[in-house]
Design a protein around this motif. Structure first.
Motif, PDB file in Angstrom:
ATOM      1  N   GLY A 253       0.936   4.190 -12.885  1.00  0.00           N
ATOM      2  CA  GLY A 253       1.364   3.360 -11.764  1.00  0.00           C
ATOM      3  C   GLY A 253       0.322   3.270 -10.675  1.00  0.00           C
ATOM      4  O   GLY A 253       0.212   2.238  -9.984  1.00  0.00           O
ATOM      5  N   SER A 254      -0.475   4.334 -10.503  1.00  0.00           N
ATOM      6  CA  SER A 254      -1.509   4.300  -9.471  1.00  0.00           C
ATOM      7  C   SER A 254      -2.535   3.210  -9.763  1.00  0.00           C
ATOM      8  O   SER A 254      -3.028   2.537  -8.849  1.00  0.00           O
ATOM      9  N   PHE A 255      -2.858   3.008 -11.041  1.00  0.00           N
ATOM     10  CA  PHE A 255      -3.807   1.959 -11.404  1.00  0.00           C
ATOM     11  C   PHE A 255      -3.206   0.574 -11.179  1.00  0.00           C
ATOM     12  O   PHE A 255      -3.906  -0.359 -10.768  1.00  0.00           O
ATOM     13  N   ILE A 256      -1.935   0.419 -11.444  1.00  0.00           N
ATOM     14  CA  ILE A 256      -1.277  -0.876 -11.258  1.00  0.00           C
ATOM     15  C   ILE A 256      -1.248  -1.256  -9.778  1.00  0.00           C
ATOM     16  O   ILE A 256      -1.557  -2.390  -9.402  1.00  0.00           O
ATOM     17  N   VAL A 257      -0.896  -0.312  -8.922  1.00  0.00           N
ATOM     18  CA  VAL A 257      -0.862  -0.578  -7.478  1.00  0.00           C
ATOM     19  C   VAL A 257      -2.251  -0.960  -6.968  1.00  0.00           C
ATOM     20  O   VAL A 257      -2.417  -1.937  -6.222  1.00  0.00           O
ATOM     21  N   LEU A 258      -3.265  -0.209  -7.384  1.00  0.00           N
ATOM     22  CA  LEU A 258      -4.615  -0.469  -6.900  1.00  0.00           C
ATOM     23  C   LEU A 258      -5.159  -1.799  -7.423  1.00  0.00           C
ATOM     24  O   LEU A 258      -5.916  -2.490  -6.737  1.00  0.00           O
ATOM     25  N   GLY A 259      -4.762  -2.189  -8.621  1.00  0.00           N
ATOM     26  CA  GLY A 259      -5.170  -3.486  -9.139  1.00  0.00           C
ATOM     27  C   GLY A 259      -4.609  -4.634  -8.328  1.00  0.00           C
ATOM     28  O   GLY A 259      -5.287  -5.644  -8.083  1.00  0.00           O
ATOM     29  N   LEU A 260      -3.378  -4.508  -7.882  1.00  0.00           N
ATOM     30  CA  LEU A 260      -2.759  -5.547  -7.046  1.00  0.00           C
ATOM     31  C   LEU A 260      -3.457  -5.666  -5.691  1.00  0.00           C
ATOM     32  O   LEU A 260      -3.617  -6.764  -5.153  1.00  0.00           O
ATOM     33  N   VAL A 261      -3.892  -4.528  -5.148  1.00  0.00           N
ATOM     34  CA  VAL A 261      -4.636  -4.549  -3.886  1.00  0.00           C
ATOM     35  C   VAL A 261      -5.942  -5.337  -4.047  1.00  0.00           C
ATOM     36  O   VAL A 261      -6.342  -6.108  -3.161  1.00  0.00           O
TER      37      VAL A 261
ATOM     38  N   LEU B 169      -5.592  10.183  -2.375  1.00  0.00           N
ATOM     39  CA  LEU B 169      -4.706   9.022  -2.489  1.00  0.00           C
ATOM     40  C   LEU B 169      -4.051   8.964  -3.860  1.00  0.00           C
ATOM     41  O   LEU B 169      -2.828   8.808  -3.981  1.00  0.00           O
ATOM     42  N   VAL B 170      -4.849   9.104  -4.906  1.00  0.00           N
ATOM     43  CA  VAL B 170      -4.307   9.042  -6.276  1.00  0.00           C
ATOM     44  C   VAL B 170      -3.414  10.240  -6.546  1.00  0.00           C
ATOM     45  O   VAL B 170      -2.343  10.112  -7.157  1.00  0.00           O
ATOM     46  N   VAL B 171      -3.836  11.416  -6.094  1.00  0.00           N
ATOM     47  CA  VAL B 171      -3.005  12.616  -6.285  1.00  0.00           C
ATOM     48  C   VAL B 171      -1.665  12.447  -5.570  1.00  0.00           C
ATOM     49  O   VAL B 171      -0.616  12.860  -6.075  1.00  0.00           O
ATOM     50  N   PHE B 172      -1.674  11.821  -4.383  1.00  0.00           N
ATOM     51  CA  PHE B 172      -0.435  11.567  -3.654  1.00  0.00           C
ATOM     52  C   PHE B 172       0.458  10.585  -4.407  1.00  0.00           C
ATOM     53  O   PHE B 172       1.689  10.730  -4.427  1.00  0.00           O
ATOM     54  N   MET B 173      -0.136   9.562  -5.018  1.00  0.00           N
ATOM     55  CA  MET B 173       0.635   8.525  -5.695  1.00  0.00           C
ATOM     56  C   MET B 173       1.235   8.990  -7.023  1.00  0.00           C
ATOM     57  O   MET B 173       2.309   8.521  -7.424  1.00  0.00           O
ATOM     58  N   ILE B 174       0.541   9.892  -7.708  1.00  0.00           N
ATOM     59  CA  ILE B 174       0.950  10.278  -9.064  1.00  0.00           C
ATOM     60  C   ILE B 174       2.384  10.797  -9.142  1.00  0.00           C
ATOM     61  O   ILE B 174       3.141  10.397 -10.044  1.00  0.00           O
ATOM     62  N   PRO B 175       2.853  11.662  -8.236  1.00  0.00           N
ATOM     63  CA  PRO B 175       4.246  12.124  -8.347  1.00  0.00           C
ATOM     64  C   PRO B 175       5.275  11.003  -8.216  1.00  0.00           C
ATOM     65  O   PRO B 175       6.392  11.121  -8.725  1.00  0.00           O
TER      66      PRO B 175
ATOM     67  N   LEU C 187     -11.540 -10.242 -12.384  1.00  0.00           N
ATOM     68  CA  LEU C 187     -11.802  -9.483 -13.611  1.00  0.00           C
ATOM     69  C   LEU C 187     -11.626  -7.983 -13.406  1.00  0.00           C
ATOM     70  O   LEU C 187     -10.984  -7.303 -14.215  1.00  0.00           O
ATOM     71  N   TRP C 188     -12.204  -7.430 -12.312  1.00  0.00           N
ATOM     72  CA  TRP C 188     -12.072  -5.977 -12.153  1.00  0.00           C
ATOM     73  C   TRP C 188     -10.637  -5.593 -11.788  1.00  0.00           C
ATOM     74  O   TRP C 188     -10.173  -4.509 -12.161  1.00  0.00           O
ATOM     75  N   ALA C 189      -9.923  -6.481 -11.094  1.00  0.00           N
ATOM     76  CA  ALA C 189      -8.507  -6.205 -10.804  1.00  0.00           C
ATOM     77  C   ALA C 189      -7.698  -6.163 -12.095  1.00  0.00           C
ATOM     78  O   ALA C 189      -6.835  -5.291 -12.285  1.00  0.00           O
ATOM     79  N   ALA C 190      -7.979  -7.107 -13.010  1.00  0.00           N
ATOM     80  CA  ALA C 190      -7.276  -7.132 -14.297  1.00  0.00           C
ATOM     81  C   ALA C 190      -7.560  -5.869 -15.100  1.00  0.00           C
ATOM     82  O   ALA C 190      -6.656  -5.280 -15.716  1.00  0.00           O
TER      83      ALA C 190
END
Length: 434
Positions: free
Chosen positions: A170-178, A158-164, A89-92
Motif C-alpha cells: 500500500g505504501s507504493f500505491i499511495v506514493l505512486g498517486l502522489v 515515512l514508509v515504516v510509518f505507513m506499513i502498519p 511512467l515512474w508513477a505507474a
C-alpha cells in the motif's frame, strides 16, 4: 546579486524552481522506498542477498539507458512535455511495485520506474538552463539535489510509518498517486521559454540568460546535436560522477538492510539511523552548490571553483568512510557514514553545473551523459555490495570498493574544464521544424 538570489524562491521563477525541487523530492521517494521495504520483500519472496541486489539494481538498467535519450528529448521537445510523460511512467512503475507477486514482476515494475526517471535530471537541467541565472547554477543544482536527499532522509520513517496501516504494498500505491499529482501541476504551470509564461515579469527576465534552443537556429532550421564533441567534452565529468554515484547508490540501496543485519536491530531503528544519515546529504548538497558559486563569484575562476569543491568532497568522504572499517559502535558508524555522505554530496552542485557551463543549448544531452554514469553505478554498486556480502559474510568490505573508486574520481577531476564552452560548427539541415 541580492535580486538574483531572491528570484530563486519568489515570483514565477521561484515557483518553477520549487516545482523542480518537488520533482527531485518525489522521484527520490519512489526511488529509495524499495530499500526501506527490502527486508520485508526479501522475507516474503524468500530472496537471497544477491537476488535482492538484482531487484534493487533493476531500476538502474533503464535509468542508465534513458539518460541520454531523455536529455535529447528534453532538448528537442522541451522539458514541459517530456517531464510530464516521464512522471507518468515512474508513477505507474511505483504503483505496480505494490502489486508485485514475486521477483520477476518486482524487477519489471522497478524497470518501469527506471524508465520514467531515466533522463529526468538531464531534462530538469535543461529547464534550469533557461530559468536560472548563471551565477546561481551551482546553488540551483545543489538545492534541487538537497530535495532528493531530503526524500532519502524522510522516506525511511515515512514508509515504516505507513506499513502498519497499508502494508508495504500500500505504501507504493499511495506514493505512486502522489507522483501523478505532481505531473498535473507541472504540465499546468511550466513553460519552456520563460517569455511564454504569463506570470513572469520583466524584472525576472532581466536576470535570466537568453533562451537557448538546441532544436533550431535563428532562421528556424533544425540543428544537429554535436554528439561526439559533446561526449568527449563531458567524459571526464562523467567519470567523476560515476565515482560519486557508486558511493551514493551504496547508501540508497543497502543502508537500511546494513543496519538491520550488521547490527541486528529492528527495521524501525534502522529507519531512524538511515534518516539521520541522509539529513547530512541534504545539507551537503546545498553547501556544495553555494560554495562553488561563492568561489566563482570571488575568484572568477570557474575551473577551480568546480574542481576544488569536488576534491574536498571526495577527500572528506574517503576519510570518514574509512572509519566504518574499524568502528564497531552502531551510533558512531551512523555518524561516520553521515559525515562521509555530507562530503560526498558537496560535489553534486559543481558537477551538475558543468553541463550548463559547457553547453547550455545542449544541457539535456550533456547531463544525460553524466547521469548515465549514475545509472551504471545504480546497476553495478548494489549487485557488487550484495555479492561481496554473500561471498565473504562481511558487511564492511564493500565500503573499500567505494573508497578506491572515489580516489579515481579525484584524479579525473583535474580533466574537467568548465571554463571552456563547447565551440563546434553545428550542421544544419534544410528541413524546417514543424
Amino acid at each position: 546579486m541580492k535580486a538574483v538570489k531572491a528570484k530563486m524562491f519568489s515570483g514565477t521563477t521561484g515557483k518553477v524552481f520549487m516545482l523542480l525541487c518537488l520533482m527531485y523530492f518525489i522521484e527520490y521517494v519512489d526511488r529509495v522506498n524499495i530499500s526501506v521495504a527490502a527486508p520485508l520483500i526479501k522475507s516474503e519472496f524468500a530472496l537471497s542477498n544477491t537476488q535482492l541486489g538484482f531487484a534493487l539494481a533493476a531500476f538502474g538498467y533503464c535509468y542508465a539507458t534513458f539518460q541520454v535519450i531523455g536529455g535529447y528529448l528534453g532538448d528537442r521537445f522541451g522539458p514541459r512535455r517530456v517531464l510530464a510523460i516521464q512522471g507518468i511512467l515512474w508513477a505507474a512503475g511505483t504503483l505496480l511495485t505494490g502489486f508485485a507477486g514475486g521477483l520477476t514482476s518486482l524487477i519489471l515494475a522497478r524497470l518501469l520506474v527506471g524508465t520514467g526517471e531515466g533522463g529526468t535530471i538531464p531534462v530538469a537541467t535543461r529547464a534550469m538552463s533557461n530559468w536560472v541565472p548563471r551565477e546561481r547554477r551551482g546553488f540551483a543544482q545543489g538545492f534541487t539535489h538537497s530535495a532528493s536527499r531530503a526524500a532519502a532522509a524522510i522516506t525511511p520513517p515515512l514508509v515504516v510509518f505507513m506499513i502498519p496501516f497499508v502494508g508495504w504494498r500500500g505504501s507504493f500505491i499511495v506514493l505512486g498517486l502522489v507522483s501523478l499529482l505532481w505531473v498535473i501541476s507541472w504540465y499546468a504551470y511550466f513553460r519552456n521559454d520563460p517569455k511564454d509564461h504569463r506570470g513572469v515579469t520583466a524584472e525576472e527576465l532581466a536576470v535570466l540568460p537568453a533562451y537557448a534552443d538546441s532544436a533550431r537556429d535563428q532562421s528556424g532550421e533544425r540543428k544537429a546535436v554535436p554528439w561526439i564533441p559533446l561526449m568527449l567534452r563531458v567524459m571526464p565529468v562523467t567519470l567523476v560522477f560515476f565515482a560519486h554515484a557508486w558511493g551514493l547508490w551504496m547508501y540508497l540501496s543497502w543502508l537500511p538492510t546494513f543496519f538491520v543485519e550488521h547490527f541486528h536491530i529492528t527495521l524501525a531503528h534502522s529507519a531512524l539511523y538511515t534518516s539521520a544519515v541522509f539529513v547530512a546529504a541534504v545539507v551537503g548538497n546545498t553547501a556544495g552548490g553555494t560554495l562553488t558559486d561563492w568561489l566563482y563569484t570571488k575568484t572568477g575562476n570557474l575551473n577551480a571553483s568546480r574542481r576544488n569543491v569536488v576534491i574536498l568532497g571526495f577527500g572528506g568522504s574517503i576519510a570518514f568512510m574509512s572509519c566504518v572499517l574499524f568502528v564497531q559502535d552502531q551510533t558512531l558508524v551512523a555518524l561516520s557514514l553521515a559525515a562521509a555522505l555530507f562530503f560526498l554530496e558537496l560535489s553534486v552542485g559543481p558537477v551538475f553545473a558543468i553541463p550548463i557551463d559547457v553547453a547550455p543549448a545542449y544541457a539535456g544531452v550533456a547531463t544525460g551523459f553524466i547521469s548515465t554514469a549514475a545509472g551504471l553505478a545504480a546497476v553495478i554498486s548494489p549487485i557488487t555490495f550484495g555479492y561481496i556480502i554473500d561471498k565473504t559474510g562481511s558487511w564492511t568490505l564493500p565500503f573499500l570498493a567505494s573508497i578506491a573508486i572515489l580516489l579515481m574520481g579525484i584524479v579525473m577531476s583535474f580533466w574537467m574544464r568548465p571554463e571552456k564552452e563547447l565551440q563546434v560548427p553545428v550542421p544544419v539541415s534544410k528541413e524546417k521544424l514543424a
